[in-house]
Motif scaffolding. Structure first.
Motif, PDB file in Angstrom:
ATOM      1  N   GLY A  24       0.892  -1.243   0.023  1.00 24.69           N
ATOM      2  CA  GLY A  24      -0.117   0.038  -0.050  1.00 24.69           C
ATOM      3  C   GLY A  24       0.860   1.469   0.060  1.00 24.69           C
ATOM      4  O   GLY A  24       2.193   1.069   0.220  1.00 24.69           O
ATOM      5  N   LEU A  25       0.130   2.438  -0.021  1.00 20.37           N
ATOM      6  CA  LEU A  25       0.858   3.746  -0.243  1.00 20.37           C
ATOM      7  C   LEU A  25       1.244   4.253   1.259  1.00 20.37           C
ATOM      8  O   LEU A  25       1.235   5.600   1.423  1.00 20.37           O
ATOM      9  N   GLY A  26       1.284   3.436   1.855  1.00 20.38           N
ATOM     10  CA  GLY A  26       1.653   4.169   3.294  1.00 20.38           C
ATOM     11  C   GLY A  26       3.009   4.138   3.522  1.00 20.38           C
ATOM     12  O   GLY A  26       3.850   4.000   2.893  1.00 20.38           O
ATOM     13  N   GLY A  27       3.677   4.183   4.968  1.00 17.93           N
ATOM     14  CA  GLY A  27       4.834   3.977   5.378  1.00 17.93           C
ATOM     15  C   GLY A  27       5.770   5.286   4.756  1.00 17.93           C
ATOM     16  O   GLY A  27       5.200   6.229   4.543  1.00 17.93           O
ATOM     17  N   LEU A  28       6.840   4.783   4.508  1.00 17.05           N
ATOM     18  CA  LEU A  28       7.668   5.688   3.758  1.00 17.05           C
ATOM     19  C   LEU A  28       7.359   6.249   2.468  1.00 17.05           C
ATOM     20  O   LEU A  28       7.922   7.427   2.033  1.00 17.05           O
ATOM     21  N   LEU A  29       6.427   5.473   1.777  1.00 14.10           N
ATOM     22  CA  LEU A  29       5.971   5.987   0.486  1.00 14.10           C
ATOM     23  C   LEU A  29       5.114   7.500   0.524  1.00 14.10           C
ATOM     24  O   LEU A  29       4.734   8.078  -0.290  1.00 14.10           O
ATOM     25  N   ILE A  30       4.644   7.648   1.806  1.00 12.94           N
ATOM     26  CA  ILE A  30       3.848   8.952   2.061  1.00 12.94           C
ATOM     27  C   ILE A  30       4.719  10.115   1.928  1.00 12.94           C
ATOM     28  O   ILE A  30       4.511  10.934   1.085  1.00 12.94           O
ATOM     29  N   LEU A  31       6.075   9.930   2.298  1.00 14.84           N
ATOM     30  CA  LEU A  31       7.100  10.925   2.020  1.00 14.84           C
ATOM     31  C   LEU A  31       7.410  10.992   0.714  1.00 14.84           C
ATOM     32  O   LEU A  31       7.599  12.304   0.098  1.00 14.84           O
ATOM     33  N   ILE A  32       7.394   9.959  -0.207  1.00 11.20           N
ATOM     34  CA  ILE A  32       7.464   9.960  -1.593  1.00 11.20           C
ATOM     35  C   ILE A  32       6.509  10.718  -2.292  1.00 11.20           C
ATOM     36  O   ILE A  32       6.602  11.675  -3.051  1.00 11.20           O
ATOM     37  N   GLN A  33       5.342  10.485  -1.803  1.00  7.12           N
ATOM     38  CA  GLN A  33       4.160  11.414  -2.369  1.00  7.12           C
ATOM     39  C   GLN A  33       4.242  12.784  -2.045  1.00  7.12           C
ATOM     40  O   GLN A  33       4.012  13.578  -2.942  1.00  7.12           O
ATOM     41  N   ILE A  34       4.635  12.990  -0.789  1.00  3.25           N
ATOM     42  CA  ILE A  34       4.731  14.521  -0.540  1.00  3.25           C
ATOM     43  C   ILE A  34       5.830  15.085  -1.330  1.00  3.25           C
ATOM     44  O   ILE A  34       5.847  16.119  -1.997  1.00  3.25           O
ATOM     45  N   GLY A  35       7.002  14.496  -1.645  1.00  5.03           N
ATOM     46  CA  GLY A  35       8.137  14.917  -2.541  1.00  5.03           C
ATOM     47  C   GLY A  35       7.646  15.003  -4.032  1.00  5.03           C
ATOM     48  O   GLY A  35       8.116  15.994  -4.675  1.00  5.03           O
ATOM     49  N   LEU A  36       6.942  14.013  -4.377  1.00  8.56           N
ATOM     50  CA  LEU A  36       6.541  14.300  -5.780  1.00  8.56           C
ATOM     51  C   LEU A  36       5.339  15.797  -6.011  1.00  8.56           C
ATOM     52  O   LEU A  36       5.704  16.247  -6.957  1.00  8.56           O
ATOM     53  N   TRP A  37       4.657  15.659  -5.111  1.00 12.43           N
ATOM     54  CA  TRP A  37       3.608  16.948  -5.234  1.00 12.43           C
ATOM     55  C   TRP A  37       4.470  18.357  -4.958  1.00 12.43           C
ATOM     56  O   TRP A  37       4.215  19.004  -5.949  1.00 12.43           O
ATOM     57  N   PHE A  38       5.622  18.158  -4.086  1.00 12.73           N
ATOM     58  CA  PHE A  38       6.270  19.226  -3.860  1.00 12.73           C
ATOM     59  C   PHE A  38       6.986  19.558  -5.185  1.00 12.73           C
ATOM     60  O   PHE A  38       7.282  20.752  -5.494  1.00 12.73           O
ATOM     61  N   SER A  39       7.694  18.606  -5.783  1.00 14.04           N
ATOM     62  CA  SER A  39       8.226  18.586  -7.087  1.00 14.04           C
ATOM     63  C   SER A  39       7.423  19.500  -8.283  1.00 14.04           C
ATOM     64  O   SER A  39       8.084  20.307  -9.084  1.00 14.04           O
ATOM     65  N   VAL A  40       6.454  18.607  -8.262  1.00 15.35           N
ATOM     66  CA  VAL A  40       5.163  19.648  -9.402  1.00 15.35           C
ATOM     67  C   VAL A  40       5.012  20.937  -9.068  1.00 15.35           C
ATOM     68  O   VAL A  40       5.269  21.520  -9.914  1.00 15.35           O
ATOM     69  N   ILE A  41       4.903  21.143  -7.813  1.00 17.78           N
ATOM     70  CA  ILE A  41       4.650  22.515  -7.364  1.00 17.78           C
ATOM     71  C   ILE A  41       5.974  23.531  -7.778  1.00 17.78           C
ATOM     72  O   ILE A  41       5.905  24.641  -8.144  1.00 17.78           O
ATOM     73  N   MET A  42       7.147  22.968  -7.497  1.00 21.36           N
ATOM     74  CA  MET A  42       8.379  23.817  -7.489  1.00 21.36           C
ATOM     75  C   MET A  42       8.486  24.016  -9.022  1.00 21.36           C
ATOM     76  O   MET A  42       9.184  25.090  -9.357  1.00 21.36           O
ATOM     77  N   PHE A  43       8.421  22.847  -9.759  1.00 21.59           N
ATOM     78  CA  PHE A  43       8.604  23.133 -11.328  1.00 21.59           C
ATOM     79  C   PHE A  43       7.904  24.208 -11.751  1.00 21.59           C
ATOM     80  O   PHE A  43       8.189  24.914 -12.706  1.00 21.59           O
ATOM     81  N   LEU A  44       6.318  24.088 -11.399  1.00 23.38           N
ATOM     82  CA  LEU A  44       5.576  24.982 -12.030  1.00 23.38           C
ATOM     83  C   LEU A  44       6.030  26.587 -11.336  1.00 23.38           C
ATOM     84  O   LEU A  44       5.879  27.525 -12.282  1.00 23.38           O
ATOM     85  N   LEU A  45       6.372  26.743 -10.289  1.00 19.41           N
ATOM     86  CA  LEU A  45       6.745  28.073  -9.705  1.00 19.41           C
ATOM     87  C   LEU A  45       8.184  28.563 -10.480  1.00 19.41           C
ATOM     88  O   LEU A  45       8.355  29.668 -11.141  1.00 19.41           O
ATOM     89  N   GLN A  46       9.069  27.600 -10.620  1.00 22.40           N
ATOM     90  CA  GLN A  46      10.267  27.659 -11.447  1.00 22.40           C
ATOM     91  C   GLN A  46      10.022  28.131 -12.715  1.00 22.40           C
ATOM     92  O   GLN A  46      10.501  29.175 -13.344  1.00 22.40           O
ATOM     93  N   ILE A  47       9.060  27.700 -13.548  1.00 25.17           N
ATOM     94  CA  ILE A  47       8.747  27.764 -14.878  1.00 25.17           C
ATOM     95  C   ILE A  47       8.177  29.244 -14.872  1.00 25.17           C
ATOM     96  O   ILE A  47       8.289  30.039 -15.690  1.00 25.17           O
ATOM     97  N   ASN A  48       7.017  29.576 -13.941  1.00 21.18           N
ATOM     98  CA  ASN A  48       6.518  30.801 -13.745  1.00 21.18           C
ATOM     99  C   ASN A  48       7.710  32.024 -13.602  1.00 21.18           C
ATOM    100  O   ASN A  48       7.634  32.994 -14.333  1.00 21.18           O
ATOM    101  N   GLN A  49       8.321  31.880 -12.545  1.00 23.98           N
ATOM    102  CA  GLN A  49       9.289  32.823 -12.162  1.00 23.98           C
ATOM    103  C   GLN A  49      10.430  32.902 -13.025  1.00 23.98           C
ATOM    104  O   GLN A  49      10.791  34.088 -13.339  1.00 23.98           O
ATOM    105  N   PHE A  50      11.198  31.626 -13.383  1.00 24.06           N
ATOM    106  CA  PHE A  50      12.310  32.007 -14.123  1.00 24.06           C
ATOM    107  C   PHE A  50      12.139  31.845 -15.683  1.00 24.06           C
ATOM    108  O   PHE A  50      12.880  32.791 -16.190  1.00 24.06           O
ATOM    109  N   THR A  51      11.448  30.954 -15.918  1.00 26.93           N
ATOM    110  CA  THR A  51      11.369  30.706 -17.360  1.00 26.93           C
ATOM    111  C   THR A  51      10.388  31.857 -18.388  1.00 26.93           C
ATOM    112  O   THR A  51      11.103  32.439 -19.191  1.00 26.93           O
ATOM    113  N   LEU A  52       9.498  32.363 -17.633  1.00 29.24           N
ATOM    114  CA  LEU A  52       8.950  33.293 -18.373  1.00 29.24           C
ATOM    115  C   LEU A  52       9.745  34.614 -18.418  1.00 29.24           C
ATOM    116  O   LEU A  52       9.673  35.509 -19.285  1.00 29.24           O
ATOM    117  N   THR A  53      10.489  34.814 -17.049  1.00 32.92           N
ATOM    118  CA  THR A  53      11.113  36.078 -16.937  1.00 32.92           C
ATOM    119  C   THR A  53      12.536  36.174 -17.808  1.00 32.92           C
ATOM    120  O   THR A  53      12.670  37.125 -18.705  1.00 32.92           O
TER     121      THR A  53
END
Length: 173
Positions: A24-53
């Motif tokens: 199941g998606l419990g245990g340490l995989l919870i940290l992986i889920q958080i990391g993946l969501w965080f990565s998507v958010i960071m990429f979107l912010l980086q594209i918005n702030q860096f790439t467009l600028t």
């Protein structure tokens, strides 16, 4: 004439596979889920702030025009490399998340690629930027910290995805 009792045909789709041990998606995989969501958010912010600028016509010309005081021949390739990588890696991360929530058997390999590629690209990007004098002057140590953090993530999560019982029992489809 005696009729044999009617037996239902074996239907594999009716049998649910339940692995022995943790799954199941419990245990340490919870940290992986958080990391993946965080990565998507960071990429979107980086594209918005860096790439467009940076792709703004005036800023692009300041960095890439030969008559500019900020010109360096590596600016254009480094910027293009970062923009393309960020866009492709965002798509790859979303694909990895889909495989994660669908519990696809390919997920462990995708995560190993995710962590390895993050590390390698971080090193290459830093080495390229270090070749540009003004970028080297503006470096505040954050790229070294990012590389170290990425190396630590590789050292922890790659062995986890290769050896974890939970991973082997969860990603089987």
């Amino acid at each position: 004439m005696q009729q044999e009792p009617r037996q239902e045909p074996f239907q594999e789709s009716m049998i649910e596979y339940r692995p022995l041990g943790v799954s199941g998606l419990g245990g340490l995989l919870i940290l992986i889920q958080i990391g993946l969501w965080f990565s998507v958010i960071m990429f979107l912010l980086q594209i918005n702030q860096f790439t467009l600028t940076i792709l703004n016509k005036e800023i692009w010309e300041v960095l890439t025009a030969q008559d500019s005081g900020y010109y360096h021949p590596l600016w254009a390739p480094v910027i293009i490399f970062e923009v393309v990588f960020n866009l492709l890696f965002l798509v790859f991360t979303v694909y990895t998340m889909i495989a994660f929530y669908r519990k696809k058997a390919i997920l462990p390999r995708l995560m190993i690629i995710f962590y390895s590629l993050s590390f390698v690209v971080g090193v290459v990007d830093s080495l390229l930027l270090y070749q540009i004098p003004i970028a080297r002057e503006l470096e505040d140590g954050s790229s070294i910290w990012d590389i170290a953090r990425s190396a630590i993530a590789c050292a922890i999560w790659i062995p986890y995805f290769r050896k974890s019982e939970r991973v082997k029992n969860t990603f089987v489809r």
